[in-house]
Scaffold this motif. Structure first.
Motif, short mmCIF file in Angstrom:
data_model
loop_
_atom_site.label_atom_id
_atom_site.label_comp_id
_atom_site.label_asym_id
_atom_site.label_seq_id
_atom_site.Cartn_x
_atom_site.Cartn_y
_atom_site.Cartn_z
N ARG A 184 -0.08 20.05 -7.03
CA ARG A 184 -0.30 19.34 -5.78
C ARG A 184 0.49 19.98 -4.66
O ARG A 184 1.44 20.72 -4.88
CB ARG A 184 0.10 17.87 -5.93
CG ARG A 184 -0.82 17.09 -6.87
CD ARG A 184 -0.44 15.64 -6.93
NE ARG A 184 0.88 15.46 -7.58
CZ ARG A 184 1.47 14.28 -7.67
NH1 ARG A 184 0.90 13.22 -7.15
NH2 ARG A 184 2.64 14.18 -8.28
N SER A 185 0.13 19.64 -3.45
CA SER A 185 0.79 20.23 -2.28
C SER A 185 2.11 19.54 -2.01
O SER A 185 2.41 18.46 -2.55
CB SER A 185 -0.12 20.13 -1.06
OG SER A 185 -0.33 18.77 -0.72
N SER A 212 9.35 16.78 4.99
CA SER A 212 9.37 17.79 3.92
C SER A 212 10.24 19.00 4.28
O SER A 212 10.72 19.71 3.39
CB SER A 212 7.95 18.26 3.61
OG SER A 212 7.37 18.89 4.75
N THR A 269 5.71 14.66 -0.94
CA THR A 269 6.56 13.92 0.01
C THR A 269 6.03 12.52 0.21
O THR A 269 6.80 11.55 0.28
CB THR A 269 6.61 14.67 1.34
OG1 THR A 269 6.99 16.03 1.13
CG2 THR A 269 7.61 14.02 2.28
N ARG A 270 4.71 12.38 0.26
CA ARG A 270 4.12 11.03 0.41
C ARG A 270 4.42 10.17 -0.81
O ARG A 270 4.73 8.97 -0.68
CB ARG A 270 2.62 11.16 0.64
CG ARG A 270 1.94 9.82 0.95
CD ARG A 270 0.46 9.97 1.16
NE ARG A 270 0.15 10.61 2.44
CZ ARG A 270 -0.28 11.84 2.58
NH1 ARG A 270 -0.45 12.61 1.49
NH2 ARG A 270 -0.54 12.34 3.77
N ASP A 271 4.34 10.75 -2.00
CA ASP A 271 4.67 9.98 -3.21
C ASP A 271 6.14 9.56 -3.22
O ASP A 271 6.48 8.45 -3.65
CB ASP A 271 4.38 10.84 -4.45
CG ASP A 271 2.89 11.08 -4.63
OD1 ASP A 271 2.10 10.30 -4.03
OD2 ASP A 271 2.50 12.03 -5.33
N GLN A 305 9.57 21.27 -4.28
CA GLN A 305 8.92 20.15 -4.95
C GLN A 305 9.77 19.64 -6.10
O GLN A 305 9.92 18.44 -6.31
CB GLN A 305 7.54 20.59 -5.45
CG GLN A 305 6.54 20.86 -4.32
CD GLN A 305 5.25 21.44 -4.84
OE1 GLN A 305 5.12 21.65 -6.04
NE2 GLN A 305 4.30 21.66 -3.96
N ASP A 349 0.79 12.54 9.33
CA ASP A 349 0.95 13.83 8.65
C ASP A 349 2.06 14.66 9.30
O ASP A 349 2.78 15.39 8.60
CB ASP A 349 -0.37 14.60 8.68
CG ASP A 349 -1.44 13.91 7.84
OD1 ASP A 349 -1.07 13.10 6.95
OD2 ASP A 349 -2.64 14.19 8.05
N LEU A 397 2.96 18.22 0.77
CA LEU A 397 2.73 17.02 1.58
C LEU A 397 2.46 15.81 0.69
O LEU A 397 2.97 14.71 0.94
CB LEU A 397 1.54 17.27 2.52
CG LEU A 397 1.35 16.26 3.65
CD1 LEU A 397 2.53 16.29 4.60
CD2 LEU A 397 0.07 16.56 4.40
N GLU A 398 1.68 15.99 -0.36
CA GLU A 398 1.40 14.88 -1.28
C GLU A 398 2.65 14.47 -2.04
O GLU A 398 2.89 13.28 -2.28
CB GLU A 398 0.29 15.30 -2.26
CG GLU A 398 -1.06 15.53 -1.59
CD GLU A 398 -2.10 16.00 -2.59
OE1 GLU A 398 -1.72 16.20 -3.77
OE2 GLU A 398 -3.27 16.15 -2.21
N LEU A 410 3.55 17.78 -10.57
CA LEU A 410 3.49 18.05 -9.14
C LEU A 410 3.20 19.51 -8.83
O LEU A 410 3.10 19.89 -7.67
CB LEU A 410 4.81 17.65 -8.48
CG LEU A 410 5.17 16.16 -8.50
CD1 LEU A 410 6.51 15.95 -7.84
CD2 LEU A 410 4.09 15.34 -7.82
#
Length: 437
Positions: free
Chosen positions: A37-38, A70, A43-45, A12, A63, A40-41, A34
């Motif tokens: 947070r996971s 990721s 990577t989306r950001d 991350q 997903d 996945l979130e 971060l």
């Protein structure tokens, strides 16, 4: 638990550093911490930030695609992956826009015809239109009946550890072809995917190709149990190219097993060893008995195997079934090849009957004419044409050949030479060597 958490936090932090150290310098560090947070979130950001900065990234990502993104460790690999997804999304969007544009044009033409004439003329055709959904219902009904009444066919899915990722993808692609050919058959098999681990490499790739909704609706029995636990051992027959036994006749009471294996290195004996370990009967297709094999190994793809088995199951003829073997690997069927060789030999020997020549005999006739010209120029007595009649009667040849023709070639040469020399001596033009003696 700590060994799993530390790499996740480190990855991350790497994502945030790449986002802040971008080449354009427009990306800033995302707001908030971060750590809570996971991955996945995060990577989306990162994708959203690159999209706002004008990078070539897709507008929508699933997903699964975010998970794949990721897993990438370098910045260049992430950029390439996002570029690939963006191009793929653009092609899909362009195709959809084209379909909508054509639909709007058709509707506009229909509206214009209604306003002009009041009635729209229908197409005049003697065939009823067959919709795709009707065909899908028919094929689905056949597959459902096959699961209840038809012969089972097992695919052994225990070879995921023996293949690379690329080979595994090719195997799944062939399995999709297998399901499609079996679904369209007149009498399909009841397909069984045995040794299919839940969450394994095979199942992940199948769900990825089919989608989870379609995979659940397929008329296929998938289980993580072995085939020896599902069917009686005496009914099982493992089909492998390394087996010493030949499958002469297709038995409708047997359950045939095919190994779901695609190996470019051709690991010989792998499926045979698996069958011997389970003490199962083995067999191989009668390729040598029907085909004149030339190059390559006798390993066939999964879609070729299903088409061969479906044909021999329906017709009972190996000549019809083995037509699906690629022609680049063999030189035709043995019977046809033997007949062709005998015909060519008969033509060379002049034993062929006097039927009209075909296009396939042109090359042979050309060679025969060249041979005739060559031997005629050398000596007529040493060569006789194939088409000339041969008779063993002395009376029949008395008027056709002279005494000189009946003598051997060497005797004729010596007699002619001696006569010339005697004539030259009598004329007084020279003295012979035997005169001195």
């Amino acid at each position: 638990m700590r060994s799993k958490a530390v790499p996740e936090e480190t990855q991350q932090v790497n994502i945030d550093e790449e986002a802040s150290d971008d080449d354009d310098g427009d990306l800033t560090e995302p707001e908030g911490d971060l750590k809570g947070r996971s991955l996945l979130e995060a990577t989306r950001d990162l994708v959203v930030m690159w999209q706002q900065a004008g990078k070539l990234v897709p507008h929508e990502m699933s997903d699964e695609e975010l998970v794949e993104l990721s897993k990438l460790t370098t910045k260049s690999s992430r950029k390439k992956f996002l570029k690939y997804l963006a191009l793929k999304e653009g092609i899909k969007r362009a195709r959809k826009e084209k379909q909508q544009r054509k639909k709007a044009e058709r509707e506009a033409i229909l509206e214009q015809k209604k306003q002009e004439g009041g009635n729209v003329e229908l197409k005049n055709t003697f065939l009823l239109q067959y919709w795709n959904r009707s065909l899908d219902k028919l094929l689905a009904w056949r597959s459902a009946q096959a699961m209840l009444f038809n012969q089972p066919l097992v695919f052994d899915m225990s070879y995921d550890s023996s293949m690379s990722k690329r080979e595994l993808e090719n195997t799944v692609a062939q399995l999709m072809e297998v399901e499609a050919w079996n679904r369209r058959a007149t009498e399909p098999f009841h397909l069984h995917f045995c040794n299919l681990e839940t969450g394994g490499a095979y199942e992940k790739e199948l769900v990825k190709r089919y989608s989870a909704e379609t995979w659940d609706k397929l008329f296929i029995t998938s289980t993580d149990r072995q085939h020896v636990d599902v069917f009686p051992r005496e009914r099982l027959v493992y089909l492998t190219a390394d087996s010493p036994n030949i499958l002469h006749n297709f038995d409708h009471s047997k359950v045939y097993i095919i190994g779901s294996l695609v190996d470019r290195s051709i690991q010989s004996g792998l499926s045979l060893a698996n069958a011997k370990r389970l003490k199962l009967a083995t067999a191989r297709l009668p390729l040598d008995q029907f085909l004149h094999w030339e190059i390559g190994a006798k390993n066939l793809t999964l879609d070729q195997m299903i088409r061969i088995l479906l044909t021999v199951k329906e017709t009972g003829k190996w000549e019809e079934a083995l037509k699906f073997v690629p022609k680049r690997k063999h030189d035709g069927f043995l019977e046809k090849r033997n007949q062709r060789d005998v015909f060519v030999q008969n033509r060379v020997r002049g034993v062929a009957n006097n039927r009209p020549a075909k296009d396939s005999d042109r090359l042979l006739k050309t060679g025969q004419r060249n041979a005739e010209r060559t031997f005629k120029n050398v000596d007529q007595s040493l060569y006789r044409l194939h088409n000339e009649p041969r008779s063993h009667s002395r009376d029949s040849t008395a008027g056709l050949f002279s005494d000189r023709d009946r003598k051997p070639a060497g005797t004729t040469v010596r007699v002619s030479l001696k006569s010339k020399m005697v004539a030259k001596k009598q004329a007084g033009k020279g003295k012979m060597w035997w005169g001195d003696e």
